[in-house]
Enzyme design. Sequence first.
Site, PDB file in Angstrom:
ATOM      1  N   CYS A   1       0.852  -1.188   0.000  1.00  0.00           N
ATOM      2  CA  CYS A   1       0.000   0.000   0.000  1.00  0.00           C
ATOM      3  C   CYS A   1       0.891   1.241   0.000  1.00  0.00           C
ATOM      4  CB  CYS A   1      -0.896  -0.010   1.248  1.00  0.00           C
ATOM      5  SG  CYS A   1      -1.745   1.553   1.543  1.00  0.00           S
TER       6      CYS A   1
ATOM      7  N   CYS B   1       0.641   3.307   3.208  1.00  0.00           N
ATOM      8  CA  CYS B   1       1.326   2.686   4.347  1.00  0.00           C
ATOM      9  C   CYS B   1       2.838   2.879   4.219  1.00  0.00           C
ATOM     10  CB  CYS B   1       0.966   1.210   4.462  1.00  0.00           C
ATOM     11  SG  CYS B   1      -0.678   0.931   5.191  1.00  0.00           S
TER      12      CYS B   1
ATOM     13  N   ASP C   1      -0.241  16.313  -1.947  1.00  0.00           N
ATOM     14  CA  ASP C   1      -0.543  15.390  -3.046  1.00  0.00           C
ATOM     15  C   ASP C   1       0.528  15.541  -4.129  1.00  0.00           C
ATOM     16  OD1 ASP C   1      -3.414  13.878  -4.048  1.00  0.00           O
ATOM     17  OD2 ASP C   1      -1.894  14.315  -5.574  1.00  0.00           O
TER      18      ASP C   1
ATOM     19  N   HIS D   1      -4.592   1.230   8.510  1.00  0.00           N
ATOM     20  CA  HIS D   1      -4.990   0.936   7.129  1.00  0.00           C
ATOM     21  C   HIS D   1      -6.467   0.569   7.067  1.00  0.00           C
ATOM     22  CE1 HIS D   1      -4.409  -0.312   2.910  1.00  0.00           C
ATOM     23  NE2 HIS D   1      -5.364  -1.188   3.214  1.00  0.00           N
TER      24      HIS D   1
ATOM     25  N   ASN E   1     -13.011  10.047  -2.074  1.00  0.00           N
ATOM     26  CA  ASN E   1     -13.492   9.171  -3.130  1.00  0.00           C
ATOM     27  C   ASN E   1     -13.547   7.756  -2.571  1.00  0.00           C
ATOM     28  OD1 ASN E   1     -13.499  11.301  -5.053  1.00  0.00           O
ATOM     29  ND2 ASN E   1     -11.292  11.053  -5.341  1.00  0.00           N
TER      30      ASN E   1
ATOM     31  N   GLY F   1     -13.729   7.082  -8.263  1.00  0.00           N
ATOM     32  CA  GLY F   1     -12.384   7.533  -8.598  1.00  0.00           C
ATOM     33  C   GLY F   1     -11.342   7.262  -7.523  1.00  0.00           C
TER      34      GLY F   1
ATOM     35  N   THR G   1      -8.323   5.694  -6.255  1.00  0.00           N
ATOM     36  CA  THR G   1      -7.207   4.954  -6.871  1.00  0.00           C
ATOM     37  C   THR G   1      -6.305   4.316  -5.822  1.00  0.00           C
ATOM     38  OG1 THR G   1      -5.884   6.979  -7.017  1.00  0.00           O
ATOM     39  CG2 THR G   1      -7.182   6.380  -8.949  1.00  0.00           C
TER      40      THR G   1
ATOM     41  N   HIS H   1      -8.420   8.179   2.481  1.00  0.00           N
ATOM     42  CA  HIS H   1      -7.739   9.471   2.516  1.00  0.00           C
ATOM     43  C   HIS H   1      -8.719  10.569   2.191  1.00  0.00           C
ATOM     44  CE1 HIS H   1      -7.354   7.656  -1.487  1.00  0.00           C
ATOM     45  NE2 HIS H   1      -7.506   8.881  -1.974  1.00  0.00           N
TER      46      HIS H   1
ATOM     47  N   HIS I   1      -8.944  14.455   0.726  1.00  0.00           N
ATOM     48  CA  HIS I   1      -8.261  15.531   0.001  1.00  0.00           C
ATOM     49  C   HIS I   1      -8.695  16.860   0.623  1.00  0.00           C
ATOM     50  CE1 HIS I   1      -7.372  12.942  -3.676  1.00  0.00           C
ATOM     51  NE2 HIS I   1      -8.377  12.253  -3.142  1.00  0.00           N
TER      52      HIS I   1
HETATM   53  P1  5GP Z   1      -7.855   9.074  -5.041  1.00  0.00           P
HETATM   54  O1  5GP Z   1      -7.905   9.181  -6.539  1.00  0.00           O
HETATM   55  O2  5GP Z   1      -7.632   7.642  -4.601  1.00  0.00           O
HETATM   56  O3  5GP Z   1      -8.982   9.741  -4.327  1.00  0.00           O
HETATM   57  O4  5GP Z   1      -6.573   9.913  -4.607  1.00  0.00           O
HETATM   58  C1  5GP Z   1      -5.293   9.380  -4.562  1.00  0.00           C
HETATM   59  C2  5GP Z   1      -4.360  10.558  -4.549  1.00  0.00           C
HETATM   60  O5  5GP Z   1      -3.085  10.118  -4.136  1.00  0.00           O
HETATM   61  C3  5GP Z   1      -4.185  11.227  -5.917  1.00  0.00           C
HETATM   62  O6  5GP Z   1      -4.577  12.588  -5.838  1.00  0.00           O
HETATM   63  C4  5GP Z   1      -2.701  11.045  -6.219  1.00  0.00           C
HETATM   64  O7  5GP Z   1      -2.142  12.169  -6.877  1.00  0.00           O
HETATM   65  C5  5GP Z   1      -2.100  10.827  -4.838  1.00  0.00           C
HETATM   66  N1  5GP Z   1      -0.907  10.007  -4.823  1.00  0.00           N
HETATM   67  C6  5GP Z   1      -0.744   8.787  -5.403  1.00  0.00           C
HETATM   68  N2  5GP Z   1       0.492   8.309  -5.162  1.00  0.00           N
HETATM   69  C7  5GP Z   1       1.116   9.246  -4.393  1.00  0.00           C
HETATM   70  C8  5GP Z   1       2.432   9.312  -3.815  1.00  0.00           C
HETATM   71  O8  5GP Z   1       3.277   8.420  -3.968  1.00  0.00           O
HETATM   72  N3  5GP Z   1       2.725  10.431  -3.104  1.00  0.00           N
HETATM   73  C9  5GP Z   1       1.820  11.437  -2.901  1.00  0.00           C
HETATM   74  N4  5GP Z   1       2.208  12.491  -2.181  1.00  0.00           N
HETATM   75  N5  5GP Z   1       0.571  11.399  -3.442  1.00  0.00           N
HETATM   76  C10 5GP Z   1       0.231  10.318  -4.172  1.00  0.00           C
HETATM   77 ZN    ZN Z   2      -2.330   1.440   3.707  1.00  0.00          ZN
END
Ligand code: 5GP
Ligand code: ZN
Length: 111
Positions: free
Chosen positions: A3, A6, A29, A45, A84, A90, A92, A97, A99
């Site tokens: 993860c 994590c 981000d 987690h 999300n 969305g 990912t 988390h 935002h």
């Molecule tokens: P989701 O699309 O799951 O709501 O948001 C995941 C967020 O994590 C995205 O905005 C993406 O830019 C951010 N993200 C993904 N990998 C990393 C990383 O390795 N470091 C940081 N700081 N942000 C990440």
């Molecule tokens: Zn995790």
Amino acid sequence: MDCIFCKIISGEIPTTKVYEDDKVIAFNDIEPQAPVHILIIPKEHIKSAAEIDGSNSSLIAHVFEVAAKIAKDMSLDGFRIVNNCGDSAGQTVKHIHFHLMSGRDFGWPAG
Ligand code: 5GP
Ligand code: ZN
């Protein structure tokens, strides 16, 4: 566990931390969608908002306390908090988390 978040918590993946305590961390981000785009995550987690229940909801309440603290410390003039949940929304990264976004106008309803 494989993860990304994590690994950020453990320090295996470097990031720019904005806030940290024993329960949560907040970091910038990597692909900001606004001038201020911070992710606030519990250190535990939890896969998504669909897994919030009586055993962990106090942690999520704490996330929102931290969001308010960060907004105050950064003197944010309005902010949006986004979660999300699930692929169709969305999500990912499958570690819950939130935002925290600010520094521009946001439309509503969100697309
Ligand atoms: P989701 O699309 O799951 O709501 O948001 C995941 C967020 O994590 C995205 O905005 C993406 O830019 C951010 N993200 C993904 N990998 C990393 C990383 O390795 N470091 C940081 N700081 N942000 C990440
Ligand atoms: Zn995790």
